[in-house]
Write a protein that holds these residues in place. Structure first.
Motif, short mmCIF file in Angstrom:
data_model
loop_
_atom_site.label_atom_id
_atom_site.label_comp_id
_atom_site.label_asym_id
_atom_site.label_seq_id
_atom_site.Cartn_x
_atom_site.Cartn_y
_atom_site.Cartn_z
N PHE A 97 53.04 20.79 30.95
CA PHE A 97 51.62 20.45 30.99
C PHE A 97 51.21 19.49 29.87
CE2 PHE A 97 52.23 24.64 32.88
CZ PHE A 97 51.73 24.40 34.15
N ASP B 24 47.34 19.05 30.05
CA ASP B 24 46.76 19.67 31.24
C ASP B 24 46.59 21.16 30.99
OD1 ASP B 24 45.93 20.42 33.75
OD2 ASP B 24 47.92 20.22 34.67
N ARG C 227 50.71 15.81 28.29
CA ARG C 227 50.36 14.52 28.86
C ARG C 227 50.36 13.47 27.76
NH1 ARG C 227 51.60 17.24 32.35
NH2 ARG C 227 50.49 17.83 34.25
N GLY D 53 45.99 23.35 34.09
CA GLY D 53 47.19 23.73 34.82
C GLY D 53 47.90 24.89 34.17
#
Length: 392
Positions: free
Chosen positions: A347, A358, A349, A361
């Motif tokens: 997750f 993220d 980024r 998520g």
């Protein structure tokens, strides 16, 4: 707080309410814009008002040290931001001063969370101590009276990760736990609902050995402010089982949560008592049955819910949620943070370790395991993630 008691879906009207005005710092204590106007954000409205932990929304959002993703931890700025921006429950860690007052610090070592190093009058207090088997050099709450501690100002603990939080360095002092209890009562009157707290006894065996036992002091304050019963809007938590057991013997009927470190470790009271059991032993069905004899929940590290592989990516969930629920225990794992450096590799980024990844998520992955709540430095993100999760 079992899964079948999950509340109905909540409507979230927009991120601006939580992320826009946010909390505006005014003088000695932060007053969130929402609190100043008497209005709550969409993230904090509409939750159950009952005094039982079973009345809380599931998954419960616990403001870790307040909202320390946005304000220096364990300050009224952090607590008030959390309250106004999505937290159902706000966490305090308590440690004692030299003269026996309980104050809210994550550790008794205050080197990185206050400006003590810039006070020449306290230079001679710098020392090296061994706490729970680990050596630390710095300044410690138990070497200061409350009056002395109140001359210090709080600052951001991890400025390398959260440079934006350093804007608030020096704005707030170190709160006493009694001040937090008064604040919670005041906020409850303003908002028309009692404020939930999640209180941790820090290093209880260490402090008892130096004559500053935490549990009796904590029990006295909780009774004084009407928070000692099972419907007292207060969780009690500790990494040491004997601390929770002692709190129970003192007549505190609050829901209790045993915090759990990494699998090979042993609670420090086990080390002192030469109890060979590790955290791995405590999360077996037999161990969880034992825990259920004095606690209503566990607070495992998130990696015990979903382990990570050698590359830092999430793997298959363990059976811990199922096993804990079978023992009648709720789960409040720790800690979710928005920055890439803290998130599972799946997750992250971009390349900036301090940029947000993220987080939504990651929250979805943890919520899907059936956990009952989660500690988060970014309570607004957690509340939005819960709203998304409950829609599906």
């Amino acid at each position: 707080m079992q899964q079948e008691q999950r509340p109905g879906r909540r409507t979230v009207l927009g991120a601006a309410a939580a992320l826009g005005a946010g909390a505006v710092a005014l003088g000695g204590g932060a007053v969130p814009a929402t609190a100043a106007t008497g209005r709550e954000t969409d993230l904090t409205a509409g939750r159950g008002h009952g005094g039982s932990y079973k009345d809380l929304p599931v998954p419960t959002v616990i403001g870790h040290r307040g909202a320390c993703g946005y304000r220096p931890e364990h300050t009224f700025g952090s607590y008030e931001y959390a309250l106004a921006n999505g937290a159902d429950v706000i966490e305090q860690d308590v440690v004692p001063t030299k003269d026996g007052h309980l104050v809210c610090r994550h550790e008794n070592d205050i080197t990185n969370t206050t400006d003590v190093a810039s006070h020449p009058e306290f230079a001679s207090r710098k020392t090296t101590k061994t706490v729970d088997g680990e050596q630390h050099t710095g300044w410690f709450t138990e070497d200061f009276t409350l009056a002395e501690l109140k001359t210090l100002r709080a600052k951001e603990r991890i400025p390398g990760n959260r440079q934006h939080n350093t804007l608030y360095d020096g704005r707030w002092d170190v709160p006493t736990f009694e001040e937090v209890l008064k604040w919670a009562d005041e906020q409850g009157r303003k908002r028309g609902r009692r404020i939930w707290l999640h209180v941790e006894t820090k290093h209880p065996t260490y402090f008892r050995k130096i004559g500053l036992g935490l549990e009796e002091r904590l029990a006295k304050l909780l009774r004084r402010y009407g928070r000692s019963g099972r419907n007292g809007y207060t969780f009690l938590q500790s990494f040491e089982p004997s601390s929770l057991q002692r709190l129970g013997r003192l007549g505190l009927d609050c829901p209790k949560v045993l915090l759990l470190d990494d699998l090979p470790t042993r609670p420090w009271d086990f080390v002192e008592a030469k109890d060979p059991r590790t955290v791995a032993d405590l999360i077996t069905p037999k161990g969880l049955a034992w825990v259920s004899g004095f606690a209503q929940g566990i607070g495992p590290w998130v990696n015990q819910i979903i382990p990570r592989d050698k590359d830092g990516k999430l793997t298959k969930p363990t059976t811990l949620v199922r096993d804990a629920h079978a023992a009648g225990l709720i789960l409040h794992p720790y800690t979710m943070r928005n920055e890439n450096s803290f998130l599972p590799a799946d997750f992250r980024r971009g390349t900036d370790p301090n940029a947000y990844g993220d987080a939504f998520g990651a929250f979805k992955a943890y919520f899907a395991t059936g956990i009952d709540g989660i500690f988060s430095d970014n309570c607004d993100t957690a509340a939005f993630a819960r709203a998304d999760f409950l829609k599906h």
